[in-house]
Design a protein around this motif. Structure first.
Motif, PDB file in Angstrom:
ATOM      1  N   ARG A  99      -6.563 -33.398 -10.626  1.00  0.00           N
ATOM      2  CA  ARG A  99      -5.555 -32.652  -9.864  1.00  0.00           C
ATOM      3  C   ARG A  99      -5.912 -31.175  -9.661  1.00  0.00           C
ATOM      4  NH1 ARG A  99      -1.318 -35.928  -8.892  1.00  0.00           N
ATOM      5  NH2 ARG A  99      -0.858 -37.559 -10.415  1.00  0.00           N
ATOM      6  N   ALA A 100      -7.085 -30.776 -10.058  1.00  0.00           N
ATOM      7  CA  ALA A 100      -7.505 -29.382  -9.875  1.00  0.00           C
ATOM      8  C   ALA A 100      -7.915 -29.143  -8.427  1.00  0.00           C
ATOM      9  CB  ALA A 100      -8.679 -29.073 -10.800  1.00  0.00           C
ATOM     10  N   ARG A 101      -8.011 -27.862  -8.057  1.00  0.00           N
ATOM     11  CA  ARG A 101      -8.470 -27.521  -6.701  1.00  0.00           C
ATOM     12  C   ARG A 101      -9.848 -28.141  -6.452  1.00  0.00           C
ATOM     13  NH1 ARG A 101     -11.545 -23.566  -4.673  1.00  0.00           N
ATOM     14  NH2 ARG A 101     -11.639 -22.417  -6.618  1.00  0.00           N
ATOM     15  N   VAL A 102     -10.709 -28.078  -7.457  1.00  0.00           N
ATOM     16  CA  VAL A 102     -12.003 -28.769  -7.406  1.00  0.00           C
ATOM     17  C   VAL A 102     -11.990 -29.799  -8.539  1.00  0.00           C
ATOM     18  CG1 VAL A 102     -14.507 -28.539  -7.591  1.00  0.00           C
ATOM     19  CG2 VAL A 102     -13.170 -26.713  -6.510  1.00  0.00           C
ATOM     20  N   PRO A 103     -11.725 -31.060  -8.221  1.00  0.00           N
ATOM     21  CA  PRO A 103     -11.686 -32.100  -9.267  1.00  0.00           C
ATOM     22  C   PRO A 103     -13.053 -32.244  -9.941  1.00  0.00           C
ATOM     23  CG  PRO A 103     -10.717 -32.876  -7.215  1.00  0.00           C
ATOM     24  CD  PRO A 103     -11.385 -31.579  -6.907  1.00  0.00           C
ATOM     25  N   ILE A 104     -13.032 -32.413 -11.276  1.00  0.00           N
ATOM     26  CA  ILE A 104     -14.281 -32.541 -12.022  1.00  0.00           C
ATOM     27  C   ILE A 104     -14.137 -33.561 -13.144  1.00  0.00           C
ATOM     28  CG2 ILE A 104     -15.072 -30.180 -11.570  1.00  0.00           C
ATOM     29  CD1 ILE A 104     -14.233 -29.471 -14.448  1.00  0.00           C
ATOM     30  N   ILE A 105     -15.297 -33.979 -13.640  1.00  0.00           N
ATOM     31  CA  ILE A 105     -15.390 -34.756 -14.872  1.00  0.00           C
ATOM     32  C   ILE A 105     -16.078 -33.852 -15.891  1.00  0.00           C
ATOM     33  CG2 ILE A 105     -16.359 -36.781 -16.004  1.00  0.00           C
ATOM     34  CD1 ILE A 105     -16.629 -38.061 -13.214  1.00  0.00           C
ATOM     35  N   LYS A 106     -15.465 -33.699 -17.057  1.00  0.00           N
ATOM     36  CA  LYS A 106     -16.063 -32.942 -18.158  1.00  0.00           C
ATOM     37  C   LYS A 106     -16.414 -33.950 -19.241  1.00  0.00           C
ATOM     38  CE  LYS A 106     -14.062 -28.865 -19.165  1.00  0.00           C
ATOM     39  NZ  LYS A 106     -14.878 -27.841 -18.578  1.00  0.00           N
ATOM     40  N   PHE A 107     -17.621 -33.847 -19.781  1.00  0.00           N
ATOM     41  CA  PHE A 107     -18.012 -34.753 -20.865  1.00  0.00           C
ATOM     42  C   PHE A 107     -19.137 -34.142 -21.679  1.00  0.00           C
ATOM     43  CE2 PHE A 107     -20.659 -35.934 -17.271  1.00  0.00           C
ATOM     44  CZ  PHE A 107     -21.905 -36.181 -17.819  1.00  0.00           C
ATOM     45  N   VAL A 108     -19.417 -34.790 -22.789  1.00  0.00           N
ATOM     46  CA  VAL A 108     -20.531 -34.399 -23.648  1.00  0.00           C
ATOM     47  C   VAL A 108     -21.542 -35.536 -23.634  1.00  0.00           C
ATOM     48  CG1 VAL A 108     -21.236 -33.832 -26.003  1.00  0.00           C
ATOM     49  CG2 VAL A 108     -19.045 -32.988 -25.122  1.00  0.00           C
ATOM     50  N   GLU A 109     -22.795 -35.205 -23.369  1.00  0.00           N
ATOM     51  CA  GLU A 109     -23.851 -36.206 -23.447  1.00  0.00           C
ATOM     52  C   GLU A 109     -24.157 -36.378 -24.934  1.00  0.00           C
ATOM     53  OE1 GLU A 109     -27.378 -38.261 -23.798  1.00  0.00           O
ATOM     54  OE2 GLU A 109     -27.338 -36.146 -24.333  1.00  0.00           O
ATOM     55  N   PRO A 110     -23.973 -37.602 -25.475  1.00  0.00           N
ATOM     56  CA  PRO A 110     -23.987 -37.774 -26.939  1.00  0.00           C
ATOM     57  C   PRO A 110     -25.322 -37.497 -27.628  1.00  0.00           C
ATOM     58  CG  PRO A 110     -23.768 -39.894 -25.824  1.00  0.00           C
ATOM     59  CD  PRO A 110     -23.681 -38.838 -24.776  1.00  0.00           C
ATOM     60  N   GLU A 111     -26.428 -37.810 -27.004  1.00  0.00           N
ATOM     61  CA  GLU A 111     -27.720 -37.626 -27.664  1.00  0.00           C
ATOM     62  C   GLU A 111     -28.061 -36.152 -27.856  1.00  0.00           C
ATOM     63  OE1 GLU A 111     -32.365 -38.801 -26.880  1.00  0.00           O
ATOM     64  OE2 GLU A 111     -30.821 -40.159 -26.110  1.00  0.00           O
ATOM     65  N   SER A 112     -27.796 -35.349 -26.827  1.00  0.00           N
ATOM     66  CA  SER A 112     -28.145 -33.924 -26.880  1.00  0.00           C
ATOM     67  C   SER A 112     -26.978 -33.053 -27.334  1.00  0.00           C
ATOM     68  CB  SER A 112     -28.602 -33.452 -25.499  1.00  0.00           C
ATOM     69  OG  SER A 112     -27.518 -33.547 -24.577  1.00  0.00           O
ATOM     70  N   GLY A 113     -25.756 -33.545 -27.160  1.00  0.00           N
ATOM     71  CA  GLY A 113     -24.576 -32.748 -27.475  1.00  0.00           C
ATOM     72  C   GLY A 113     -24.258 -31.699 -26.420  1.00  0.00           C
ATOM     73  N   ILE A 114     -24.892 -31.807 -25.260  1.00  0.00           N
ATOM     74  CA  ILE A 114     -24.692 -30.827 -24.191  1.00  0.00           C
ATOM     75  C   ILE A 114     -23.427 -31.170 -23.407  1.00  0.00           C
ATOM     76  CG2 ILE A 114     -25.646 -29.929 -22.032  1.00  0.00           C
ATOM     77  CD1 ILE A 114     -28.441 -30.380 -23.252  1.00  0.00           C
ATOM     78  N   HIS A 115     -22.624 -30.147 -23.141  1.00  0.00           N
ATOM     79  CA  HIS A 115     -21.417 -30.300 -22.326  1.00  0.00           C
ATOM     80  C   HIS A 115     -21.813 -30.248 -20.853  1.00  0.00           C
ATOM     81  CE1 HIS A 115     -18.289 -29.681 -25.524  1.00  0.00           C
ATOM     82  NE2 HIS A 115     -19.400 -29.330 -26.157  1.00  0.00           N
TER      83      HIS A 115
END
Length: 191
Positions: A99-115
């Motif tokens: 529902r944001a002005r720019v819809p996004i998916i936020k996640f963490v890649e599990p192997e590296s821990g990078i957001h």
């Protein structure tokens, strides 16, 4: 001269190692492959601080999915990619912000821990990254000063736009403008 040396040492200290760069590149490669498996007409591009090499240790990676058909900017695409990444074990702590002005998916890649943040069907971030890379090429000291200001604000929790801080793009514009308009630089008193 001492300040310049300290700045160079600090920038060297916070700059990513070869292993960190390889980890980030490998992580993006895995997510890009997953996007192309899900949608053959789509590709994942990076923008923001990762694309301009102006990121601090622990910074997230901003990405955008663009497709030839241009039809991925909808809720179905957000949830489809989020589910696909979870099934492939490429994403944990997944948050779909539809529902944001720019819809996004936020996640963490599990192997590296990078957001990682993924948006859809946008080109403005890619264009901004291209402009910033040009500024970096033509403006001595820009990278170093931007990294110092970013670290200064980060240490004081003043780097989050949503809580009243300055974001990365604003910091870059601020420092670039400062360097372009500084009277001693304009008169070649200093370089």
């Amino acid at each position: 001269d001492w300040l310049t040396l300290e700045i160079k040492d600090f920038v060297s200290y916070i700059s990513p190692s070869r292993e960190e760069i390889e980890t980030r590149n490998f992580t993006i490669s895995k997510v890009r492959d997953a996007v192309q498996q899900l949608w053959s007409d789509a590709d994942l591009h990076v923008f923001g601080s990762f694309a301009t090499d102006l990121y601090l240790p622990g910074s997230d990676i901003d990405c955008v999915v663009n497709s030839r058909s241009g039809d991925k900017e909808n809720r179905n695409a957000l949830y489809s990619l989020a589910s696909f990444l979870k099934r492939r074990k490429l994403a944990t702590q997944v948050e779909v912000i539809s529902r944001a002005r720019v819809p996004i998916i936020k996640f963490v890649e599990p192997e590296s821990g990078i957001h990682i943040d993924v948006s859809f069907e946008r080109t403005n971030g890619l264009e901004a990254a291209r402009i910033i890379r040009n500024w970096l090429d033509e403006t001595p000291g820009l990278r170093e000063l931007v990294l110092i200001v970013k670290q200064f604000l980060s240490a004081r929790r003043l780097n989050n736009v949503h809580t009243g801080g300055l974001g990365g793009f604003s910091i870059i514009c601020l420092v670039y403008s400062f360097l372009q308009l500084h009277p001693r630089i304009l008169t070649n008193d200093i370089n």
